[in-house]
Design a protein around this motif. Structure first.
Motif, short mmCIF file in Angstrom:
data_model
loop_
_atom_site.label_atom_id
_atom_site.label_comp_id
_atom_site.label_asym_id
_atom_site.label_seq_id
_atom_site.Cartn_x
_atom_site.Cartn_y
_atom_site.Cartn_z
N ARG A 124 0.82 -1.21 0.00
CA ARG A 124 0.00 0.00 0.00
C ARG A 124 0.85 1.26 0.00
N LEU A 125 2.00 1.19 0.66
CA LEU A 125 2.89 2.36 0.73
C LEU A 125 3.82 2.47 -0.47
N GLY A 126 3.93 1.39 -1.23
CA GLY A 126 4.86 1.38 -2.36
C GLY A 126 6.31 1.27 -1.93
N VAL A 127 6.54 0.53 -0.83
CA VAL A 127 7.90 0.33 -0.32
C VAL A 127 8.12 -1.16 -0.11
N THR A 128 9.29 -1.51 0.34
CA THR A 128 9.60 -2.91 0.65
C THR A 128 9.23 -3.20 2.11
N PRO A 129 9.01 -4.47 2.44
CA PRO A 129 8.79 -4.81 3.85
C PRO A 129 9.97 -4.37 4.73
N GLN A 130 11.18 -4.40 4.17
CA GLN A 130 12.35 -3.96 4.92
C GLN A 130 12.24 -2.48 5.30
N ALA A 131 11.65 -1.68 4.43
CA ALA A 131 11.46 -0.26 4.73
C ALA A 131 10.46 -0.09 5.89
N VAL A 132 9.46 -0.96 5.94
CA VAL A 132 8.50 -0.93 7.05
C VAL A 132 9.22 -1.28 8.34
N TYR A 133 10.03 -2.34 8.33
CA TYR A 133 10.78 -2.74 9.52
C TYR A 133 11.70 -1.63 9.99
N LYS A 134 12.36 -0.96 9.04
CA LYS A 134 13.26 0.13 9.39
C LYS A 134 12.49 1.29 10.02
N ALA A 135 11.32 1.61 9.48
CA ALA A 135 10.51 2.69 10.05
C ALA A 135 10.11 2.36 11.48
N VAL A 136 9.81 1.10 11.75
CA VAL A 136 9.48 0.69 13.12
C VAL A 136 10.72 0.84 14.01
N GLY A 137 11.86 0.41 13.50
CA GLY A 137 13.10 0.54 14.26
C GLY A 137 13.47 1.99 14.56
N ASP A 138 13.12 2.87 13.63
CA ASP A 138 13.38 4.31 13.80
C ASP A 138 12.28 5.01 14.58
N LEU A 139 11.28 4.25 15.04
CA LEU A 139 10.13 4.75 15.80
C LEU A 139 9.19 5.65 14.98
N ARG A 140 9.27 5.58 13.64
CA ARG A 140 8.37 6.34 12.78
C ARG A 140 7.06 5.61 12.55
N MET A 141 7.04 4.32 12.86
CA MET A 141 5.85 3.47 12.77
C MET A 141 5.90 2.53 13.97
N PHE A 142 4.84 1.76 14.14
CA PHE A 142 4.83 0.76 15.20
C PHE A 142 4.05 -0.45 14.75
N SER A 143 4.22 -1.52 15.49
CA SER A 143 3.49 -2.75 15.21
C SER A 143 2.85 -3.24 16.49
N LEU A 144 1.95 -4.19 16.32
CA LEU A 144 1.32 -4.87 17.46
C LEU A 144 1.66 -6.34 17.35
N ASP A 145 1.90 -6.97 18.49
CA ASP A 145 2.20 -8.39 18.50
C ASP A 145 0.95 -9.17 18.17
N ALA A 146 1.09 -10.12 17.24
CA ALA A 146 -0.04 -10.93 16.81
C ALA A 146 0.18 -12.40 17.15
N GLY A 147 0.97 -12.64 18.16
CA GLY A 147 1.26 -14.01 18.57
C GLY A 147 2.54 -14.52 17.94
N GLY A 148 3.34 -15.17 18.74
CA GLY A 148 4.63 -15.66 18.27
C GLY A 148 5.50 -14.50 17.82
N ARG A 149 6.10 -14.65 16.66
CA ARG A 149 6.95 -13.59 16.11
C ARG A 149 6.20 -12.73 15.12
N ASN A 150 4.90 -12.95 14.98
CA ASN A 150 4.08 -12.23 14.01
C ASN A 150 3.76 -10.83 14.50
N LYS A 151 3.87 -9.88 13.59
CA LYS A 151 3.55 -8.48 13.87
C LYS A 151 2.51 -8.01 12.87
N LEU A 152 1.66 -7.09 13.34
CA LEU A 152 0.69 -6.45 12.47
C LEU A 152 0.86 -4.95 12.59
#
Length: 141
Positions: free
Chosen positions: A45-73
């Motif tokens: 939807r953002l037109g980026v790679t999943p790695q860019a999403v992970y980086k944004a979370v690491g940089d605190l520009r985005m966040f995720s919620l735990d969905a059980g196990g190692r799964n994030k939403l």
């Protein structure tokens, strides 16, 4: 003295287990309604790679919620065309290292300080400074 302090360890454990089940069920419902997305879906939807999403979370520009196990939403609102991504990133950074569920609650719950609007609605109405002030207060509470 409160009941929680007098409760035996087994009762506390049962309470926490039920609380976790309820939270997991809520997260699952939000995924089913499309309010929470897998990293690949959000990246598309953002037109980026999943790695860019992970980086944004690491940089605190985005966040995720735990969905059980190692799964994030990830909140679908990050790809909402009616919201400015830079503003969302700034608010996320202000919320710093709060858990994803707390950040979700902040963004989706109406606030008296925002005229009973939730922060997403306030951002759509151009109330960025007010949302930042609310985020700072939320973080410090």
């Amino acid at each position: 003295m409160s009941k929680a302090r007098n409760a035996p360890p087994e009762a506390n454990k049962a309470f926490l287990t039920q609380f976790a089940r309820n939270e997991n069920a809520s997260i699952k419902r939000l995924e089913e309604t499309g309010d929470l997305l897998k990293s690949r879906q959000l990246a598309e939807r953002l037109g980026v790679t999943p790695q860019a999403v992970y980086k944004a979370v690491g940089d605190l520009r985005m966040f995720s919620l735990d969905a059980g196990g190692r799964n994030k939403l990830y909140p679908a609102f990050f790809a909402d065309q009616g919201l400015e991504r830079d503003q969302l990133a700034s608010v996320c950074k202000e919320l710093h290292h709060l858990p994803g569920t707390s950040k979700w609650q902040f963004f989706t719950t109406p606030r008296l300080s925002l005229s009973k609007k939730n922060p997403l609605e306030a951002l759509r109405k151009g109330k960025f400074a007010d949302v930042m002030a609310a985020a700072k207060a939320f973080k410090e509470a």
